[in-house]
Design an enzyme around this catalytic site. Structure first.
Site, short mmCIF file in Angstrom:
data_model
loop_
_atom_site.label_atom_id
_atom_site.label_comp_id
_atom_site.label_asym_id
_atom_site.label_seq_id
_atom_site.Cartn_x
_atom_site.Cartn_y
_atom_site.Cartn_z
N SER A 128 57.66 39.45 87.08
CA SER A 128 56.73 40.05 88.03
C SER A 128 55.31 39.93 87.50
O SER A 128 55.03 40.43 86.41
CB SER A 128 57.02 41.54 88.22
OG SER A 128 58.25 41.74 88.85
N ARG A 144 55.62 50.70 83.66
CA ARG A 144 55.15 49.49 82.97
C ARG A 144 53.96 49.79 82.07
O ARG A 144 53.01 49.01 81.99
CB ARG A 144 54.77 48.39 83.97
CG ARG A 144 55.91 47.86 84.81
CD ARG A 144 56.95 47.15 83.97
NE ARG A 144 57.90 46.46 84.83
CZ ARG A 144 58.95 47.04 85.42
NH1 ARG A 144 59.20 48.31 85.21
NH2 ARG A 144 59.75 46.33 86.18
N GLU A 166 50.52 42.65 85.90
CA GLU A 166 51.44 43.34 85.00
C GLU A 166 51.40 42.74 83.59
O GLU A 166 51.36 43.48 82.62
CB GLU A 166 52.85 43.28 85.59
CG GLU A 166 53.77 44.31 85.01
CD GLU A 166 55.08 43.71 84.63
OE1 GLU A 166 55.16 43.17 83.51
OE2 GLU A 166 56.03 43.79 85.42
N1 EPU Z 1 60.41 41.65 98.86
C1 EPU Z 1 59.66 40.92 99.74
N2 EPU Z 1 59.38 39.61 99.45
C2 EPU Z 1 59.82 39.02 98.31
C3 EPU Z 1 60.59 39.77 97.39
C4 EPU Z 1 60.87 41.09 97.68
O1 EPU Z 1 59.23 41.41 100.78
O2 EPU Z 1 59.51 37.83 98.12
C5 EPU Z 1 60.72 43.06 99.16
C6 EPU Z 1 62.22 43.23 99.24
O3 EPU Z 1 62.63 43.12 100.58
C7 EPU Z 1 62.46 44.60 98.69
C8 EPU Z 1 61.23 44.94 97.87
O4 EPU Z 1 60.30 43.89 98.10
O5 EPU Z 1 62.55 45.55 99.71
C9 EPU Z 1 61.56 45.09 96.42
O6 EPU Z 1 62.01 43.84 95.87
P1 EPU Z 1 62.83 43.74 94.51
O7 EPU Z 1 64.06 44.54 94.58
O8 EPU Z 1 62.95 42.32 94.14
O9 EPU Z 1 61.95 44.53 93.45
P2 EPU Z 1 60.38 44.47 93.11
O10 EPU Z 1 59.83 45.83 93.35
O11 EPU Z 1 59.72 43.34 93.78
C10 EPU Z 1 60.78 45.30 90.66
C11 EPU Z 1 60.33 44.96 89.28
C12 EPU Z 1 61.14 43.78 88.71
C13 EPU Z 1 62.60 44.16 88.73
C14 EPU Z 1 63.00 44.50 90.17
C15 EPU Z 1 64.43 44.98 90.27
C16 EPU Z 1 57.97 45.53 89.14
C17 EPU Z 1 56.57 45.03 89.08
N3 EPU Z 1 58.92 44.61 89.28
O12 EPU Z 1 60.44 44.21 91.52
O13 EPU Z 1 60.73 43.62 87.37
O14 EPU Z 1 63.41 43.13 88.24
O15 EPU Z 1 62.16 45.57 90.67
O16 EPU Z 1 64.51 46.23 89.70
O17 EPU Z 1 58.19 46.75 89.08
C18 EPU Z 1 59.29 42.41 85.89
O18 EPU Z 1 58.76 43.49 85.62
O19 EPU Z 1 58.91 41.33 85.35
C19 EPU Z 1 60.34 42.37 86.89
C20 EPU Z 1 60.88 41.21 87.29
#
Ligand code: EPU
Length: 352
Positions: A252, A179, A348
């Site tokens: 995010s 990012r 972010e």
């Molecule tokens: N999780 C929680 N609580 C929640 C949501 C998620 O505990 O409310 C846990 C899930 O269980 C999972 C982990 O967090 O194990 C990861 O969750 P998720 O797959 O939703 O991915 P993220 O790391 O939270 C990142 C990106 C998103 C992108 C998703 C999917 C960043 C900051 N965010 O989120 O990007 O869509 O992966 O690849 O890296 C964005 O940048 O605006 C964005 C939405």
């Protein structure tokens, strides 16, 4: 800026218009009702040099806006907001099984994804439905479902306000990170005007991110194509992330924090459920969403500022929260995670 009174309330030129004391309410997805002293709407990149040469704009602080989907305005903008709505997508050339596709900064990102998929070009399927414009994509090196934009970037074209010239950056010169990019690290210096991607004809599908194969199975897509993967990703995103058309948000709001090996080991031992991913250098990236949820902030709100009920990474505006209220709430989330886990969360989006 209004003390100059030399700017007309509205000025229309070829490929641009300039508006004084303009509302930005409809121009940021967190729906913050802030104003700009001057708003420049640029419809043709050829007009950029002309507009930036106006004495009023030449050295003024400049905020460049696409769809405003990665931005928190904590107050009115005393300077110039430049809104890019330039259009155009074309294949530049094709050889050795790769096509180079050039798109103007003002194009919608998801439209570009589907434009390329529709022409048999692969690579962008995991990045379907990410909000925002093409010009914003390289600035924060958008990424989702195990893929980052950086790996497909051929060239970024950007106006350099210091050198007062248009420059072309190859992928290495963009210095992409998680990012992050050169453009994000030197805010205000470059105005991204176009992006050229190098995309393969032959797909190399990336289905390993949690949930992707399950979604394809639910769609009964036994022989996935890039278009089917894009559909699966879009379904996942619609389900997991709140729609900015329904509730104000900027995706995010926090980055997943990267911590050193010792801290990762200590946190992992204390919290075996904490999702984390190796970074290849001993450090680990932690799930910020999990940390925020455990700190008790998922779905919580104070007035109209809050954290989404669907996803703990997403700051939401339930109605009329001001930018300052949203930022104050985000800082409370950061403080809670810091206190509970000793981990600093970084925002972010761009905070203005
Ligand atoms: N999780 C929680 N609580 C929640 C949501 C998620 O505990 O409310 C846990 C899930 O269980 C999972 C982990 O967090 O194990 C990861 O969750 P998720 O797959 O939703 O991915 P993220 O790391 O939270 C990142 C990106 C998103 C992108 C998703 C999917 C960043 C900051 N965010 O989120 O990007 O869509 O992966 O690849 O890296 C964005 O940048 O605006 C964005 C939405």
């Amino acid at each position: 800026m209004s003390e100059f009174r030399v700017a007309p309330a509205r000025l229309d030129g070829a490929g641009y218009s300039i508006l004084e004391d303009a509302s930005l309410a409809g121009r940021n997805t967190l729906r913050v009702d802030a104003r700009a002293a001057l708003l420049v709407d640029l419809r043709a990149s050829a007009a950029l040099a002309e507009v930036l040469a106006f004495p009023l704009l030449a050295n003024a602080p400049l905020l460049v806006l696409g769809e405003g989907s990665n931005l928190l305005l904590t107050r009115d903008v005393p300077g110039v907001v430049l809104s890019l709505s330039t259009r155009g997508i074309a294949v530049v050339d094709e050889r050795d099984g790769y096509a180079r596709v050039r798109a103007e900064a003002g194009e919608n990102w998801n439209d570009l994804v589907h434009w390329t998929l529709g022409r048999g070009l692969a690579g962008l399927e995991n990045l379907a439905l990410i909000p925002g414009t093409v010009g914003a994509a390289p600035i924060q090196n958008i990424g989702a479902y195990g893929v980052e934009l950086a790996e497909f970037v051929d060239t970024v074209e950007a106006w350099d306000r210091e050198a007062k010239t248009l420059r072309r950056f190859d992928a290495a010169a963009c210095a992409f990170g998680y990012r992050d990019s050169l453009f994000k690290r030197e805010p205000g210096r470059h105005i991204v005007t176009a992006l050229t991607l190098r995309l393969p004809r032959t797909p190399a599908l990336r289905l390993d991110y949690a949930g992707v194969r399950e979604e394809l199975a639910a769609m009964r897509a036994d022989a996935p194509t890039p278009a089917l993967v894009a559909e699966a990703i879009s379904r996942l995103r619609r389900r997991k992330l709140p729609d900015p058309a329904v509730i104000g948000n900027a995706g995010s709001f926090f980055k997943n924090p990267v911590v050193d090996a010792a801290q990762a080991a200590a946190l992992g031992a204390a919290h075996p459920q904490l999702p984390s991913w190796p970074q290849g250098d001993g450090r680990r990236k932690l799930s910020a969403a999990w940390l925020i949820e455990q700190a008790g902030y998922k779905g919580r709100r104070d007035g109209d500022a809050g954290i989404a009920a669907q996803h703990a990474l997403v700051l939401v505006n339930h109605g009329k929260a001001s930018g300052a209220e949203l930022w104050a709430f985000a800082q409370r989330v950061q403080a809670a995670v810091q206190e509970r886990f000793g981990v600093a969360l970084e925002a972010e989006p761009r905070i203005v």
